[in-house]
Write an enzyme that holds these catalytic residues in place. Sequence first.
Site, PDB file in Angstrom:
ATOM      1  CE  LYS A 173      11.622  46.363  48.206  1.00 28.89           C
ATOM      2  NZ  LYS A 173      11.218  46.425  46.784  1.00 28.89           N
ATOM      3  NE  ARG A 221      10.462  39.678  47.886  1.00 28.53           N
ATOM      4  CZ  ARG A 221      11.524  40.439  47.705  1.00 28.53           C
ATOM      5  NH1 ARG A 221      12.394  40.606  48.663  1.00 28.53           N
ATOM      6  NH2 ARG A 221      11.713  41.037  46.564  1.00 28.53           N
ATOM      7  NE  ARG A 242      18.456  42.781  41.185  1.00 32.39           N
ATOM      8  CZ  ARG A 242      17.630  43.111  42.182  1.00 32.39           C
ATOM      9  NH1 ARG A 242      17.969  44.094  43.015  1.00 32.39           N
ATOM     10  NH2 ARG A 242      16.492  42.484  42.347  1.00 32.39           N
ATOM     11  NE  ARG A 246      17.656  46.983  40.061  1.00 33.77           N
ATOM     12  CZ  ARG A 246      16.748  46.505  40.910  1.00 33.77           C
ATOM     13  NH1 ARG A 246      16.609  47.042  42.087  1.00 33.77           N
ATOM     14  NH2 ARG A 246      15.991  45.499  40.565  1.00 33.77           N
ATOM     15  NE  ARG A 295      12.416  41.198  40.672  1.00 29.16           N
ATOM     16  CZ  ARG A 295      13.169  42.231  40.317  1.00 29.16           C
ATOM     17  NH1 ARG A 295      13.583  42.352  39.070  1.00 29.16           N
ATOM     18  NH2 ARG A 295      13.495  43.145  41.195  1.00 29.16           N
TER      19      ARG A 295
HETATM   20  P1  AP5 Z   1      15.977  50.170  43.888  1.00 30.45           P
HETATM   21  O1  AP5 Z   1      16.278  51.068  45.032  1.00 30.45           O
HETATM   22  O2  AP5 Z   1      17.032  49.187  43.450  1.00 30.45           O
HETATM   23  O3  AP5 Z   1      14.562  49.429  44.077  1.00 30.45           O
HETATM   24  P2  AP5 Z   1      14.145  48.241  45.052  1.00 30.45           P
HETATM   25  O4  AP5 Z   1      12.766  48.548  45.524  1.00 30.45           O
HETATM   26  O5  AP5 Z   1      15.200  48.007  46.092  1.00 30.45           O
HETATM   27  O6  AP5 Z   1      14.078  47.080  43.980  1.00 30.45           O
HETATM   28  P3  AP5 Z   1      14.532  45.565  44.046  1.00 30.45           P
HETATM   29  O7  AP5 Z   1      14.348  45.051  42.637  1.00 30.45           O
HETATM   30  O8  AP5 Z   1      15.913  45.402  44.643  1.00 30.45           O
HETATM   31  O9  AP5 Z   1      13.492  44.963  44.968  1.00 30.45           O
HETATM   32  P4  AP5 Z   1      13.118  43.522  44.999  1.00 30.45           P
HETATM   33  O10 AP5 Z   1      12.278  43.560  46.224  1.00 30.45           O
HETATM   34  O11 AP5 Z   1      12.507  42.951  43.794  1.00 30.45           O
HETATM   35  O12 AP5 Z   1      14.521  42.756  45.028  1.00 30.45           O
HETATM   36  P5  AP5 Z   1      15.330  42.032  46.184  1.00 30.45           P
HETATM   37  O13 AP5 Z   1      16.748  42.313  45.945  1.00 30.45           O
HETATM   38  O14 AP5 Z   1      14.747  42.320  47.522  1.00 30.45           O
HETATM   39  O15 AP5 Z   1      15.582  51.127  42.657  1.00 30.45           O
HETATM   40  C1  AP5 Z   1      15.327  50.591  41.376  1.00 30.45           C
HETATM   41  C2  AP5 Z   1      15.936  51.529  40.302  1.00 30.45           C
HETATM   42  O16 AP5 Z   1      15.241  52.791  40.345  1.00 30.45           O
HETATM   43  C3  AP5 Z   1      17.414  51.870  40.541  1.00 30.45           C
HETATM   44  O17 AP5 Z   1      18.051  51.960  39.307  1.00 30.45           O
HETATM   45  C4  AP5 Z   1      17.379  53.249  41.235  1.00 30.45           C
HETATM   46  O18 AP5 Z   1      18.543  54.010  40.971  1.00 30.45           O
HETATM   47  C5  AP5 Z   1      16.138  53.865  40.595  1.00 30.45           C
HETATM   48  N1  AP5 Z   1      15.457  54.795  41.496  1.00 30.45           N
HETATM   49  C6  AP5 Z   1      15.261  54.635  42.829  1.00 30.45           C
HETATM   50  N2  AP5 Z   1      14.561  55.677  43.327  1.00 30.45           N
HETATM   51  C7  AP5 Z   1      14.287  56.489  42.265  1.00 30.45           C
HETATM   52  C8  AP5 Z   1      13.585  57.712  42.125  1.00 30.45           C
HETATM   53  N3  AP5 Z   1      13.018  58.312  43.168  1.00 30.45           N
HETATM   54  N4  AP5 Z   1      13.470  58.259  40.887  1.00 30.45           N
HETATM   55  C9  AP5 Z   1      14.025  57.652  39.807  1.00 30.45           C
HETATM   56  N5  AP5 Z   1      14.725  56.483  39.871  1.00 30.45           N
HETATM   57  C10 AP5 Z   1      14.846  55.906  41.089  1.00 30.45           C
HETATM   58  O19 AP5 Z   1      14.986  40.496  45.873  1.00 30.45           O
HETATM   59  C11 AP5 Z   1      15.430  39.860  44.694  1.00 30.45           C
HETATM   60  C12 AP5 Z   1      14.961  38.405  44.699  1.00 30.45           C
HETATM   61  O20 AP5 Z   1      15.535  37.699  45.822  1.00 30.45           O
HETATM   62  C13 AP5 Z   1      13.458  38.175  44.835  1.00 30.45           C
HETATM   63  O21 AP5 Z   1      12.797  38.292  43.585  1.00 30.45           O
HETATM   64  C14 AP5 Z   1      13.419  36.759  45.415  1.00 30.45           C
HETATM   65  O22 AP5 Z   1      13.671  35.805  44.414  1.00 30.45           O
HETATM   66  C15 AP5 Z   1      14.615  36.757  46.369  1.00 30.45           C
HETATM   67  N6  AP5 Z   1      14.244  37.177  47.731  1.00 30.45           N
HETATM   68  C16 AP5 Z   1      14.772  38.231  48.417  1.00 30.45           C
HETATM   69  N7  AP5 Z   1      14.212  38.343  49.636  1.00 30.45           N
HETATM   70  C17 AP5 Z   1      13.304  37.335  49.730  1.00 30.45           C
HETATM   71  C18 AP5 Z   1      12.399  36.947  50.739  1.00 30.45           C
HETATM   72  N8  AP5 Z   1      12.325  37.610  51.896  1.00 30.45           N
HETATM   73  N9  AP5 Z   1      11.591  35.885  50.490  1.00 30.45           N
HETATM   74  C19 AP5 Z   1      11.646  35.193  49.333  1.00 30.45           C
HETATM   75  N10 AP5 Z   1      12.496  35.519  48.319  1.00 30.45           N
HETATM   76  C20 AP5 Z   1      13.315  36.590  48.522  1.00 30.45           C
END
Ligand code: AP5
Length: 251
Positions: A41, A120, A192, A159, A203
């Site tokens: 994402k 979420r 991370r 990542r 997660r």
């Molecule tokens: P990346 O683009 O980083 O993936 P992502 O979907 O953004 O993954 P996240 O882990 O950031 O999502 P998340 O929803 O768990 O975390 P968030 O920060 O929102 O890609 C991943 C890897 O793959 C990278 O290395 C990239 O280079 C590679 N890649 C991408 N596309 C590719 C492709 N096509 N081919 C090959 N490789 C590729 O949340 C973190 C934490 O914060 C949560 O667990 C929770 O504790 C808290 N939190 C955040 N928002 C909320 C909320 N709204 N409510 C409650 N808790 C929340």
Amino acid sequence: MEVANDRKLWLRGPGAFCSDPPQRHKVARRLVLLGPPGVGKGTQAELLGTELKACHLSTGDIFRCAKEARTCELTPALTSALQFMRRGELVPDQTVLDLVAERVGCLKCEGGFLLDGFPRTVTQANALEALLARNHIRLDAVINYELPIDQIVARLSGRRTCPECKAVFHVQARPPRVEGICDHCGAKLYQREDDRPESIRVRMEAYEKSTVPLAEFYRTRGLLRSISAEGEPKEILERTLEALQNGSNKS
Ligand code: AP5
């Protein structure tokens, strides 16, 4: 690749301002990006942000920024939120909603927005719907990225993230030009804490339980666009843009 916007207001809260506020567009896009952890994402938000000139707004990035703040600057709610995050659990809805409400200016921005990681839960989705309605803002679409679990784990474990500009790399699929160094700002990349295997499992469980129901929530509102996240980031971007143009599902 350039970082389209400095996101100061979103990352630092109401006291901050963007040094390069987006201009009003003919078609400002207002999108939610859904999908499991690690599906890509953030990567797509970066590409879409450049393409659509809309700002990438990630709640996860807000929490990671808070982690870098001095302990004395953290409110008790944020301190507790960081403990949830470290374990891979969702942060309580009220904490997330308070943070988003403080930053409502970003949702009103004339450049549009790409919401990544929010909402979420169904509670958060209802709150967002009410917030947008109060401010006469229309959501254009919800992009739901889908990927098999083995590829998700491979993406998460490789990542590397920039602590300064938040750019995301992958050691194999998207390596930086110089190993361990951000292409955009030269900062040292890090892994991370919640990309450890035990946090990844928690997660994924939180995603299945709390976030999967959002697909139905947005399907019934005619906003859901499901997209396969397999392949190169640019291919996925093309699929996303096509689905936005057609207003249809492209899996
Ligand atoms: P990346 O683009 O980083 O993936 P992502 O979907 O953004 O993954 P996240 O882990 O950031 O999502 P998340 O929803 O768990 O975390 P968030 O920060 O929102 O890609 C991943 C890897 O793959 C990278 O290395 C990239 O280079 C590679 N890649 C991408 N596309 C590719 C492709 N096509 N081919 C090959 N490789 C590729 O949340 C973190 C934490 O914060 C949560 O667990 C929770 O504790 C808290 N939190 C955040 N928002 C909320 C909320 N709204 N409510 C409650 N808790 C929340």
